[in-house]
Design an enzyme around this catalytic site. Sequence first.
Site, PDB file in Angstrom:
ATOM      1  N   TYR A   1       5.212  44.405  31.588  1.00  0.00           N
ATOM      2  CA  TYR A   1       6.125  44.977  30.533  1.00  0.00           C
ATOM      3  C   TYR A   1       6.465  46.295  30.347  1.00  0.00           C
ATOM      4  O   TYR A   1       5.632  46.838  29.748  1.00  0.00           O
ATOM      5  CB  TYR A   1       6.488  43.559  30.075  1.00  0.00           C
ATOM      6  CG  TYR A   1       8.042  43.796  29.539  1.00  0.00           C
ATOM      7  CD1 TYR A   1       8.154  44.135  27.713  1.00  0.00           C
ATOM      8  CD2 TYR A   1       9.445  43.867  29.881  1.00  0.00           C
ATOM      9  CE1 TYR A   1       9.357  44.455  27.281  1.00  0.00           C
ATOM     10  CE2 TYR A   1      10.557  43.712  29.399  1.00  0.00           C
ATOM     11  CZ  TYR A   1      10.918  43.631  28.121  1.00  0.00           C
ATOM     12  OH  TYR A   1      12.254  44.511  27.659  1.00  0.00           O
TER      13      TYR A   1
ATOM     14  N   ASP B   1       1.563  53.314  29.717  1.00  0.00           N
ATOM     15  CA  ASP B   1       3.011  52.798  29.113  1.00  0.00           C
ATOM     16  C   ASP B   1       2.118  52.550  27.786  1.00  0.00           C
ATOM     17  O   ASP B   1       1.577  50.909  28.193  1.00  0.00           O
ATOM     18  CB  ASP B   1       3.827  51.963  29.504  1.00  0.00           C
ATOM     19  CG  ASP B   1       5.300  50.676  28.816  1.00  0.00           C
ATOM     20  OD1 ASP B   1       5.601  50.481  28.804  1.00  0.00           O
ATOM     21  OD2 ASP B   1       4.742  51.376  27.372  1.00  0.00           O
TER      22      ASP B   1
ATOM     23  N   LYS C   1       6.799  51.399  18.746  1.00  0.00           N
ATOM     24  CA  LYS C   1       6.600  50.417  18.292  1.00  0.00           C
ATOM     25  C   LYS C   1       5.899  51.180  16.778  1.00  0.00           C
ATOM     26  O   LYS C   1       6.205  51.584  16.015  1.00  0.00           O
ATOM     27  CB  LYS C   1       5.177  49.521  18.798  1.00  0.00           C
ATOM     28  CG  LYS C   1       5.738  48.344  19.413  1.00  0.00           C
ATOM     29  CD  LYS C   1       5.102  48.108  20.476  1.00  0.00           C
ATOM     30  CE  LYS C   1       5.711  47.568  20.983  1.00  0.00           C
ATOM     31  NZ  LYS C   1       6.562  45.869  21.415  1.00  0.00           N
TER      32      LYS C   1
HETATM   33  P1  KE4 Z   1      11.328  48.335  23.288  1.00  0.00           P
HETATM   34  O1  KE4 Z   1      12.307  48.538  23.811  1.00  0.00           O
HETATM   35  O2  KE4 Z   1      10.931  46.436  23.217  1.00  0.00           O
HETATM   36  O3  KE4 Z   1      10.649  49.090  21.853  1.00  0.00           O
HETATM   37  O4  KE4 Z   1      10.349  48.777  23.926  1.00  0.00           O
HETATM   38  C1  KE4 Z   1       9.423  47.759  25.654  1.00  0.00           C
HETATM   39  C2  KE4 Z   1       8.308  48.004  25.676  1.00  0.00           C
HETATM   40  C3  KE4 Z   1       7.948  49.056  26.579  1.00  0.00           C
HETATM   41  N1  KE4 Z   1       6.398  48.862  27.138  1.00  0.00           N
HETATM   42  C4  KE4 Z   1       5.495  47.839  26.755  1.00  0.00           C
HETATM   43  C5  KE4 Z   1       4.195  47.758  26.937  1.00  0.00           C
HETATM   44  C6  KE4 Z   1       6.278  46.718  25.608  1.00  0.00           C
HETATM   45  O5  KE4 Z   1       5.470  45.921  25.537  1.00  0.00           O
HETATM   46  C7  KE4 Z   1       7.407  46.914  24.797  1.00  0.00           C
HETATM   47  C8  KE4 Z   1       7.813  45.556  23.986  1.00  0.00           C
HETATM   48  N2  KE4 Z   1       7.197  44.198  23.677  1.00  0.00           N
HETATM   49  C9  KE4 Z   1       7.724  43.586  23.817  1.00  0.00           C
HETATM   50  C10 KE4 Z   1       6.744  42.576  23.572  1.00  0.00           C
HETATM   51  N3  KE4 Z   1       5.851  42.065  24.221  1.00  0.00           N
HETATM   52  C11 KE4 Z   1       8.278  43.905  22.898  1.00  0.00           C
HETATM   53  C12 KE4 Z   1       9.002  43.038  21.870  1.00  0.00           C
HETATM   54  C13 KE4 Z   1      11.142  42.499  21.824  1.00  0.00           C
HETATM   55  O6  KE4 Z   1      11.335  42.444  23.493  1.00  0.00           O
HETATM   56  O7  KE4 Z   1      11.611  41.995  21.163  1.00  0.00           O
END
Ligand code: KE4
Length: 427
Positions: A144, A239, A267
Amino acid sequence: MTRAKSQAIFSRAKELMPGGVNSPARAFGGVGGEPVVIDRGEGPYLFDVDGNRYVDYIGSWGPLILGHACPPVIEAIKTALDRGTSFGAPTEAENELAELIVTAVPSIDKVRLVNSGTEATMSAIRLARGFTGRDVIVKFAGNYHGHVDSLLVAAGSSAATLAVPDSPGVTAGTSQDTLILKYNDCSAAEAAFAEHGEQIAAVIMEPIVGNMGCVPATPEFMQTIRRLTEQTGSLLILDEVMTGFRVAYAGAQSLYDVKPDLTTLGKIVGGGMPIGAYGGRADVLDTMLPAGKVFQAGTLSGNPIATAAGIATLKELRDHSPYEKLEQLGAKLAEGLQAAAQAAGVPHTIARVGSMMTLFFHPDPVTDWEIASACNKEAFAKYFWGLLEQGVYLPCSQYEALFVSAAHSMEHIDRTVAAAATVLCEM
Ligand code: KE4
């Protein structure tokens, strides 16, 4: 535990926001029931609006490696606030955060700050396409990368490589330039590159997947992808939004000794404030406007509050490295969960890298999405709720990794393992 206030607040939330949440990951969709409404966090703890206390293993889905309300981070935010919240103009703090990132991650010569992990991956993909002049992006099932249209895709019908939209609102036109492959499958990657190599702008991958549960790339797979991208002139985007500064100060790439062309971050680099970043080879980054021609912009990119929180966090990680402690706590927790599941006779495997891990309700090691998606989700839901009732807050999905923070102690780990043993032997 009573949660009357949570329930009242959440039922109003559902009238105001779709599903009552601002991000679906929080909606408890994977475990049923309704989410707990949180009042505050402190160190390793979350407190809900009914006053219940939980040992927290979500850490806001990764950012809070130092725990909640970490004093130096809060102090830095407060100091920044008194000078204003946003100027829309260059600030020295952006240099300072960029310097910390560039110094920490050898593959990053230059970096651009944005406001989320999604913005980072979306921009990195556009940059790869702009730099190579090619259209095709390769991603892997179970990875993801945020809600980027072109990556919200599922394996298509033919050859399991053509991608099709995986959400309403994503057009066939958007997904047609995305190839989706099986993670940790070297031969599938070789075949896809043999067929499409010259059209591939980039491969984007989580080096250690957190988003199908914790699934590390095999070293052979990582080396194969690096070799194939180099041979065909396509870029490798790691990523590291989740793994960056999580599994090591220099990220997962330092554990694999691989040098990507681009890295995406988020993060932890924002210390709990909204942030994302993408960086890598200077010749590639200099393709971005205004140095080059590829467009990307953002009103609050590099804003003083997020940069203050990020600088304080990275300095804390650099100057008071928690990684040895996190390795010990992580190992102890994984060992304890494994022993508890074993004693309970529950089919399981566990995967861990440092302070991120997943207990899979599946008898075999989980190496790809096909196996991950066959996990016993009902068992996971029982485990999740059983632990929640015992004051342990896990990620609310089998397809997430849990995180230990530097604010946790062995006592918290022991308490968690004891609670898990009780829950698992009742399953
Ligand atoms: P954000 O757009 O949510 O800041 O980051 C997206 C993203 C990109 N790449 C990786 C590997 C990620 O894990 C994420 C976001 N992770 C999720 C939880 N696994 C965020 C939680 C959510 O969507 O509320």
